[in-house]
Design a protein around this motif. Sequence first.
Motif, PDB file in Angstrom:
ATOM      1  N   ASN A 195       0.822  -1.216   0.000  1.00  0.00           N
ATOM      2  CA  ASN A 195       0.000   0.000   0.000  1.00  0.00           C
ATOM      3  C   ASN A 195       0.851   1.259   0.000  1.00  0.00           C
ATOM      4  OD1 ASN A 195      -2.446  -1.317  -0.040  1.00  0.00           O
ATOM      5  ND2 ASN A 195      -2.624  -1.419   2.194  1.00  0.00           N
ATOM      6  N   ILE A 196       1.991   1.179   0.679  1.00  0.00           N
ATOM      7  CA  ILE A 196       2.878   2.352   0.689  1.00  0.00           C
ATOM      8  C   ILE A 196       3.275   2.719  -0.734  1.00  0.00           C
ATOM      9  CG2 ILE A 196       5.176   3.162   1.329  1.00  0.00           C
ATOM     10  CD1 ILE A 196       4.941   1.606   3.912  1.00  0.00           C
ATOM     11  N   VAL A 197       3.691   1.737  -1.510  1.00  0.00           N
ATOM     12  CA  VAL A 197       4.101   1.980  -2.892  1.00  0.00           C
ATOM     13  C   VAL A 197       2.926   2.479  -3.723  1.00  0.00           C
ATOM     14  CG1 VAL A 197       5.031   0.930  -4.978  1.00  0.00           C
ATOM     15  CG2 VAL A 197       5.915   0.251  -2.732  1.00  0.00           C
ATOM     16  N   GLU A 198       1.759   1.864  -3.535  1.00  0.00           N
ATOM     17  CA  GLU A 198       0.582   2.210  -4.343  1.00  0.00           C
ATOM     18  C   GLU A 198       0.076   3.607  -4.027  1.00  0.00           C
ATOM     19  OE1 GLU A 198      -3.983   0.601  -5.096  1.00  0.00           O
ATOM     20  OE2 GLU A 198      -2.514  -0.685  -4.093  1.00  0.00           O
ATOM     21  N   ILE A 199       0.058   3.955  -2.746  1.00  0.00           N
ATOM     22  CA  ILE A 199      -0.483   5.268  -2.353  1.00  0.00           C
ATOM     23  C   ILE A 199       0.491   6.390  -2.690  1.00  0.00           C
ATOM     24  CG2 ILE A 199      -1.150   6.666  -0.368  1.00  0.00           C
ATOM     25  CD1 ILE A 199      -2.324   4.106   0.860  1.00  0.00           C
ATOM     26  N   ILE A 200       1.772   6.187  -2.381  1.00  0.00           N
ATOM     27  CA  ILE A 200       2.745   7.242  -2.675  1.00  0.00           C
ATOM     28  C   ILE A 200       2.861   7.459  -4.180  1.00  0.00           C
ATOM     29  CG2 ILE A 200       5.200   7.835  -2.566  1.00  0.00           C
ATOM     30  CD1 ILE A 200       5.285   6.572   0.190  1.00  0.00           C
ATOM     31  N   ASP A 201       2.903   6.381  -4.940  1.00  0.00           N
ATOM     32  CA  ASP A 201       2.960   6.473  -6.404  1.00  0.00           C
ATOM     33  C   ASP A 201       1.541   6.269  -6.949  1.00  0.00           C
ATOM     34  OD1 ASP A 201       3.900   6.749  -8.939  1.00  0.00           O
ATOM     35  OD2 ASP A 201       4.592   4.660  -9.128  1.00  0.00           O
ATOM     36  N   PHE A 202       0.616   7.219  -6.580  1.00  0.00           N
ATOM     37  CA  PHE A 202      -0.807   7.046  -6.893  1.00  0.00           C
ATOM     38  C   PHE A 202      -1.068   7.152  -8.402  1.00  0.00           C
ATOM     39  CE2 PHE A 202      -0.280  11.575  -6.562  1.00  0.00           C
ATOM     40  CZ  PHE A 202      -1.146  12.100  -7.515  1.00  0.00           C
ATOM     41  N   ASP A 203      -2.202   6.584  -8.815  1.00  0.00           N
ATOM     42  CA  ASP A 203      -2.581   6.534 -10.230  1.00  0.00           C
ATOM     43  C   ASP A 203      -3.085   7.905 -10.692  1.00  0.00           C
ATOM     44  OD1 ASP A 203      -3.290   5.897 -12.746  1.00  0.00           O
ATOM     45  OD2 ASP A 203      -4.754   4.340 -12.214  1.00  0.00           O
ATOM     46  N   LYS A 204      -2.395   8.511 -11.642  1.00  0.00           N
ATOM     47  CA  LYS A 204      -2.769   9.849 -12.141  1.00  0.00           C
ATOM     48  C   LYS A 204      -3.710   9.778 -13.342  1.00  0.00           C
ATOM     49  CE  LYS A 204       1.734  11.773 -10.779  1.00  0.00           C
ATOM     50  NZ  LYS A 204       2.345  10.503 -10.355  1.00  0.00           N
ATOM     51  N   LYS A 205      -4.108   8.576 -13.715  1.00  0.00           N
ATOM     52  CA  LYS A 205      -4.938   8.425 -14.907  1.00  0.00           C
ATOM     53  C   LYS A 205      -6.289   9.120 -14.765  1.00  0.00           C
ATOM     54  CE  LYS A 205      -2.835   4.047 -16.358  1.00  0.00           C
ATOM     55  NZ  LYS A 205      -3.073   2.603 -16.593  1.00  0.00           N
ATOM     56  N   ARG A 206      -6.865   9.098 -13.546  1.00  0.00           N
ATOM     57  CA  ARG A 206      -8.174   9.735 -13.361  1.00  0.00           C
ATOM     58  C   ARG A 206      -8.097  11.235 -13.576  1.00  0.00           C
ATOM     59  NH1 ARG A 206     -11.972  11.401 -14.296  1.00  0.00           N
ATOM     60  NH2 ARG A 206     -14.046  11.358 -13.346  1.00  0.00           N
ATOM     61  N   LEU A 207      -7.047  11.837 -13.037  1.00  0.00           N
ATOM     62  CA  LEU A 207      -6.860  13.276 -13.244  1.00  0.00           C
ATOM     63  C   LEU A 207      -6.612  13.590 -14.719  1.00  0.00           C
ATOM     64  CD1 LEU A 207      -4.637  14.236 -10.185  1.00  0.00           C
ATOM     65  CD2 LEU A 207      -7.096  14.573 -10.469  1.00  0.00           C
ATOM     66  N   LYS A 208      -5.849  12.740 -15.384  1.00  0.00           N
ATOM     67  CA  LYS A 208      -5.586  12.937 -16.806  1.00  0.00           C
ATOM     68  C   LYS A 208      -6.876  12.834 -17.614  1.00  0.00           C
ATOM     69  CE  LYS A 208      -2.761  11.262 -20.651  1.00  0.00           C
ATOM     70  NZ  LYS A 208      -1.771  10.242 -21.099  1.00  0.00           N
ATOM     71  N   ALA A 209      -7.726  11.851 -17.264  1.00  0.00           N
ATOM     72  CA  ALA A 209      -9.002  11.686 -17.958  1.00  0.00           C
ATOM     73  C   ALA A 209      -9.894  12.898 -17.763  1.00  0.00           C
ATOM     74  CB  ALA A 209      -9.706  10.429 -17.454  1.00  0.00           C
ATOM     75  N   LEU A 210      -9.872  13.470 -16.558  1.00  0.00           N
ATOM     76  CA  LEU A 210     -10.658  14.680 -16.291  1.00  0.00           C
ATOM     77  C   LEU A 210     -10.172  15.833 -17.160  1.00  0.00           C
ATOM     78  CD1 LEU A 210     -12.729  16.279 -14.647  1.00  0.00           C
ATOM     79  CD2 LEU A 210     -10.944  16.674 -12.940  1.00  0.00           C
ATOM     80  N   GLY A 211      -8.850  16.016 -17.229  1.00  0.00           N
ATOM     81  CA  GLY A 211      -8.295  17.080 -18.071  1.00  0.00           C
ATOM     82  C   GLY A 211      -8.669  16.918 -19.528  1.00  0.00           C
ATOM     83  N   GLU A 212      -8.642  15.659 -19.996  1.00  0.00           N
ATOM     84  CA  GLU A 212      -9.002  15.396 -21.393  1.00  0.00           C
ATOM     85  C   GLU A 212     -10.482  15.688 -21.648  1.00  0.00           C
ATOM     86  OE1 GLU A 212      -7.796  11.390 -21.937  1.00  0.00           O
ATOM     87  OE2 GLU A 212      -5.679  11.882 -22.321  1.00  0.00           O
TER      88      GLU A 212
END
Length: 470
Positions: A195-212
């Motif tokens: 979880n440490i790895v997953e949370i610190i290196d969180f998925d930015k795809k949702r933010l990218k999809a919002l921008g698109e």
Amino acid sequence: MDESSSPESPESNASNRAGMCNGHEKPWVLYCRDSKEALCATRLTDCQQHRHGYETLEKGCKFEIEGVKKRVKKLKFILKKQVNTKAQVTKAKADIEDTFNLAEETVTEYYRELQELIDQNMQQAFLLIQAQRDSTIQAMDQLLLDGEEQQQKSKQILETVEQLKKRQNTDFSVTLLDIKSLESEIEDIEDYHRNIVEIIDFDKKRLKALGESIAKIVQRNREMLPKPWEFGENVVFDDKTSHGSLKIFGNKTKIQHASSKFPHKQHSMKQEETWANILASQSFTEGRHYWEVRVKDTESWTVGVVEKGWVKKGIQQALGQDKLSWALQMDGDSLAALHNDETIMIREGEIEQLGVFLDVKKGRLQFYNVHSGSVLHTFGAKFKNVYPAFSIDAQNGKVSQMRLCPLMPLGLNRDVMTDEGWRMSSDSGIGKIIHNPNEVTEENITSSTLQNTTSPVHSDGSSESISLSH
């Protein structure tokens, strides 16, 4: 030159020709009841006249007098109805104010609704971003809290392992249960580190999809906006380039074909028999420009643009017949786009008002049916220095005329609109223009113009508003 040799004045010529046929220069002999005109002997032999009824000139004169009396009687009735002209005009002006105020309110409401939709969409987007931020930060804070607990568990596991190594009893069942419990605790620690790895290196795809998604909204608006009337200008006719058959009225915004009132007038050239050209005072070498022409009051018209080289060759050329002119032409019920002697037929309903949009940089010339909002035709070309050009034809029994429509308040031009001395107000809704006296002097615009200045709402004397789409 002495008076004895000077040519006769038009008045004396008209007096000498009284009682004479204009076409044959012969005296009138009879009056035709059917065509309501006096005829000479030559006209009497015309085959088109042989079935008509004739009277003496005296009876013909009485017949005409009776006709005039009837028209005067109707005229008196009309004048009687117009006695209270002041009251009628006052009421009409009040109605016009109400009509245009309603148009302003309607357009303002549409823009306000559009702004609300954009604001709502933007607010939801920011809420989504905030939710993603809060969730991620909260998860990281939780990692810190869980970290101490996991450290404690790790120490206990190490101690348990050491005890298992030292255990000498033979109760293997108990040892196996202890090992299973130990493995479960080890899995919890491993999950924590994943979880440490997953949370610190969180998925930015949702933010990218919002921008698109927002980018798509912007792109769609770019495709729909700006509208041509955002570049509207008050174009006027240039009387120096006017054909002799045209008369100019209304501060150079209205032309009328003189032959409409005098259809018997003859011309020698074919061009003069059909189309009468005139150019606008403005010419364009860059930027985007839009103007509108009211063509409802003429059955045959041509509207377009011409290059400066076309003008040098003479404005009596037919529009759209060479490489230096582009035009849309209506001739009766036939609508066509003309350029370089090529004709493209266009299917379209009735056109009362024509919009012309010129984008010099993109090399685009578009024609619109203003009331339907449809694009009639688009020309693509490399424009250098072009003038708006117009032609109208004479009509029998009806005055043929064309009018340029005002797209900016009087006394206000687009250069002033884009000056830093003007700014858009956000206090009173949308589209109000506020004057900054420190930047624009009072001479630039009258106070009455300021009171009536609003966002571009098209008017041509009617209450219709324009809705154009690409």
